[in-house]
Design a protein around this motif. Structure first.
Motif, PDB file in Angstrom:
ATOM      1  N   MET A  43       0.829  -1.201   0.000  1.00 27.25           N
ATOM      2  CA  MET A  43       0.000   0.000   0.000  1.00 27.25           C
ATOM      3  C   MET A  43       0.865   1.252   0.000  1.00 27.25           C
ATOM      4  O   MET A  43       0.582   2.232  -0.693  1.00 27.25           O
ATOM      5  CB  MET A  43      -0.915  -0.011   1.226  1.00 27.25           C
ATOM      6  N   HIS A  44       1.950   1.231   0.769  1.00 29.89           N
ATOM      7  CA  HIS A  44       2.879   2.357   0.822  1.00 29.89           C
ATOM      8  C   HIS A  44       3.443   2.661  -0.555  1.00 29.89           C
ATOM      9  O   HIS A  44       3.429   3.813  -1.013  1.00 29.89           O
ATOM     10  CB  HIS A  44       4.009   2.023   1.808  1.00 29.89           C
ATOM     11  N   ARG A  45       3.898   1.648  -1.241  1.00 23.78           N
ATOM     12  CA  ARG A  45       4.481   1.861  -2.566  1.00 23.78           C
ATOM     13  C   ARG A  45       3.423   2.285  -3.587  1.00 23.78           C
ATOM     14  O   ARG A  45       3.668   3.167  -4.418  1.00 23.78           O
ATOM     15  CB  ARG A  45       5.183   0.580  -3.032  1.00 23.78           C
ATOM     16  N   THR A  46       2.252   1.666  -3.527  1.00 27.95           N
ATOM     17  CA  THR A  46       1.196   1.997  -4.480  1.00 27.95           C
ATOM     18  C   THR A  46       0.754   3.450  -4.320  1.00 27.95           C
ATOM     19  O   THR A  46       0.579   4.179  -5.310  1.00 27.95           O
ATOM     20  CB  THR A  46      -0.014   1.062  -4.284  1.00 27.95           C
ATOM     21  N   TYR A  47       0.584   3.886  -3.082  1.00 29.00           N
ATOM     22  CA  TYR A  47       0.131   5.252  -2.836  1.00 29.00           C
ATOM     23  C   TYR A  47       1.150   6.261  -3.358  1.00 29.00           C
ATOM     24  O   TYR A  47       0.793   7.209  -4.076  1.00 29.00           O
ATOM     25  CB  TYR A  47      -0.114   5.472  -1.343  1.00 29.00           C
ATOM     26  N   HIS A  48       2.411   6.067  -2.994  1.00 27.59           N
ATOM     27  CA  HIS A  48       3.411   7.053  -3.404  1.00 27.59           C
ATOM     28  C   HIS A  48       3.703   6.989  -4.901  1.00 27.59           C
ATOM     29  O   HIS A  48       4.058   8.011  -5.497  1.00 27.59           O
ATOM     30  CB  HIS A  48       4.678   6.884  -2.578  1.00 27.59           C
ATOM     31  N   MET A  49       3.533   5.838  -5.513  1.00 30.33           N
ATOM     32  CA  MET A  49       3.645   5.763  -6.965  1.00 30.33           C
ATOM     33  C   MET A  49       2.577   6.632  -7.630  1.00 30.33           C
ATOM     34  O   MET A  49       2.828   7.305  -8.641  1.00 30.33           O
ATOM     35  CB  MET A  49       3.506   4.312  -7.431  1.00 30.33           C
ATOM     36  N   SER A  50       1.380   6.639  -7.045  1.00 28.00           N
ATOM     37  CA  SER A  50       0.292   7.429  -7.622  1.00 28.00           C
ATOM     38  C   SER A  50       0.477   8.921  -7.388  1.00 28.00           C
ATOM     39  O   SER A  50      -0.079   9.746  -8.118  1.00 28.00           O
ATOM     40  CB  SER A  50      -1.052   6.990  -7.022  1.00 28.00           C
ATOM     41  N   ARG A  51       1.272   9.300  -6.382  1.00 27.74           N
ATOM     42  CA  ARG A  51       1.414  10.703  -6.011  1.00 27.74           C
ATOM     43  C   ARG A  51       2.571  11.409  -6.698  1.00 27.74           C
ATOM     44  O   ARG A  51       2.513  12.630  -6.899  1.00 27.74           O
ATOM     45  CB  ARG A  51       1.601  10.836  -4.495  1.00 27.74           C
ATOM     46  N   ILE A  52       3.628  10.689  -7.045  1.00 24.77           N
ATOM     47  CA  ILE A  52       4.782  11.372  -7.640  1.00 24.77           C
ATOM     48  C   ILE A  52       4.382  11.912  -9.010  1.00 24.77           C
ATOM     49  O   ILE A  52       3.738  11.216  -9.805  1.00 24.77           O
ATOM     50  CB  ILE A  52       6.008  10.439  -7.744  1.00 24.77           C
ATOM     51  N   PRO A  53       4.709  13.174  -9.307  1.00 22.68           N
ATOM     52  CA  PRO A  53       4.258  13.779 -10.561  1.00 22.68           C
ATOM     53  C   PRO A  53       4.928  13.163 -11.786  1.00 22.68           C
ATOM     54  O   PRO A  53       6.064  12.691 -11.722  1.00 22.68           O
ATOM     55  CB  PRO A  53       4.676  15.252 -10.410  1.00 22.68           C
TER      56      PRO A  53
END
Length: 451
Positions: free
Chosen positions: A385-395
């Protein structure tokens, strides 16, 4: 009609996302967007622990401003003063004379800096963890300590080299510590001279728990998982001194450590001291829910702020303020950009309202904790979940693709445990072999013949 000028101070989460949205939502004939930042990139700070651990390339945790903000004007420099009474911002470019830039609207989002205390030795020995440079330095420094420990015949030097102290039990401290413990554990496979029992990681936290963002239950779980890995967690403890690497803790213990990482909180950028904008008791810019800067009930027309440097009321939790998190910063940037667009076109700004969804934290490779909308996750699901969330947030798709490739390669290949310490002093070897030459500036005799 002359286009209105919108100046964005700082290109962090707020600055980048707001400028990007403004450049897409506003016609160039109605407004021009100027972004001012000393760095030519935005650092996606949640990826700093992974960059330090070598899970992703450091270059892929930053977003180049000129590539992403093609329709904005980028000024590489440092803001030294904001005079909203005159609607001017003073900029010191990387090189060249100071210049003033007039504006119609200003977004003040310089972010935060490490909140340090006057601890003896911290200035000389401490390592911060706010920038990509610090993340790269920490990785090289820790791996270099393994080489020192393996080579030295001195047991005291060996113990100090294998002692790693992290001060601060929030996101940055716990994630950095967990990732670097993984790095050291993997690295010891190539050091037959060293044993895992000789390595000491110490987490020093002044409060009575770690990771308060994920709640007491998940914070306690994280502490137990770290302790199972042999990490020494000192709660309700402070570091009182670290002169010459001699660490003194408030519980009375004294030991030597060559690595001291400071992650004990943040405070608003000191650049705000050079402004005439109203600020709260802790130095934050005081904002209304519309993200307009206000002095009490008086709105400062054309002045906006969000993110770590702003004190924004949390409408979902009356009486509280929005936390200084990337989750709020990214969403505030969207509302802020839309509100400026509304004002430019003669509309009315809307309030920022976002109920905090929860938090995720990595505890190293394949390990994590999370609390999302009240649902608690731990272990591999939380890490995913940590990786998925931050993958979606990085521009940008570019960065998403590069990070995904890095993760894929790290999954199938062994971790690199090489120190590139020469990066920090790249000219040292060249200057060592280059002889000093004194230029002869003896003046030519007056009246000497010329040919």
């Amino acid at each position: 009609m002359n286009p209105q000028r919108i100046v964005v101070v700082g290109a962090g989460h707020v600055g980048l996302y707001a400028a990007l949205r403004l450049s897409k939502k506003l016609n160039a004939r109605r407004a021009e967007v100027i972004v001012i930042d000393p760095q030519p990139h935005m650092t996606y700070q949640p990826f700093l622990p992974e960059a330090a651990a070598g899970n992703i390339s450091p270059r892929h945790s930053v977003v180049p401003l000129r590539r992403e903000l093609k329709r904005c004007h980028i000024v590489s420099g440092e803001v030294t003063k904001i005079e909203h009474a005159r609607r001017t911002v003073t900029v010191q470019p990387i090189e060249g004379p100071i210049k003033e830039i007039a504006y119609d609207h200003i977004i003040v989002a310089p972010g935060s800096v490490s909140r340090v205390l006057p601890i003896p030795g911290l200035r000389d020995r401490g390592i911060g963890f706010k920038t990509i440079g610090e993340a790269i330095y920490l990785r090289n420094h820790i791996l270099d300590r393994l080489d020192v420990a393996a080579a030295t015949p001195d047991p005291e030097v060996r113990r100090a080299s294998l002692a790693f102290v992290f001060v601060g039990g929030g996101y940055a401290g716990v994630e950095a510590l967990a990732e670097m413990e993984d790095v050291v554990r993997d690295g010891l496979k190539y050091y037959p001279e060293l044993k895992q029992e000789e390595v000491r990681f110490v987490l020093v936290e002044a409060s009575n728990r770690i990771l308060p963002e994920v709640g007491p239950e998940m914070g306690a779980y994280a502490a137990r998982q770290l302790q199972k890995r042999g990490i020494d967690i000192r709660l309700e403890t402070r570091m009182e001194s670290c002169v010459d690497g001699e660490v003194h803790l408030s519980d009375g213990e004294v030991f030597h450590a060559e690595t001291i990482v400071w992650t004990a909180g943040v405070k608003p950028s000191p650049m705000l001291d050079q402004t005439d904008l109203p600020r709260g008791p802790r130095g934050h810019l005081t904002c209304l829910p519309t993200l307009q800067i206000a002095d009490g009930d008086k709105v400062l027309d054309g002045a906006w702020a969000a993110g770590d440097c702003a004190q924004v009321p949390d409408l979902t939790n009356p009486g509280a303020w929005c936390s200084p998190s990337a989750q709020h910063a990214v969403r505030q940037a969207t509302v802020l950009a839309d509100n400026i667009r509304q004002v430019v076109y003669g509309g009315t700004p809307k309030n920022y309202r976002h109920k905090y969804a929860g938090s995720v934290a990595s505890l190293g490779l394949y390990k994590g904790v999370a609390k999302i909308y009240g649902v608690k996750l731990r272990g591999f699901p939380a890490w995913l979940m940590h990786r998925t969330y931050h993958m979606s947030r990085i521009p940008s798709f570019n960065r998403k693709a590069r990070v995904l490739v890095d993760w894929t390669l790290a999954f199938v290949l062994r971790r690199e445990v090489i120190s590139l310490g020469q990066l920090h002093q790249p000219r040292q070897e060249f200057t060592h072999v280059t002889p000093q030459v004194t230029e002869d500036r003896t003046p030519e005799p007056v009246g000497a013949a010329t040919r």
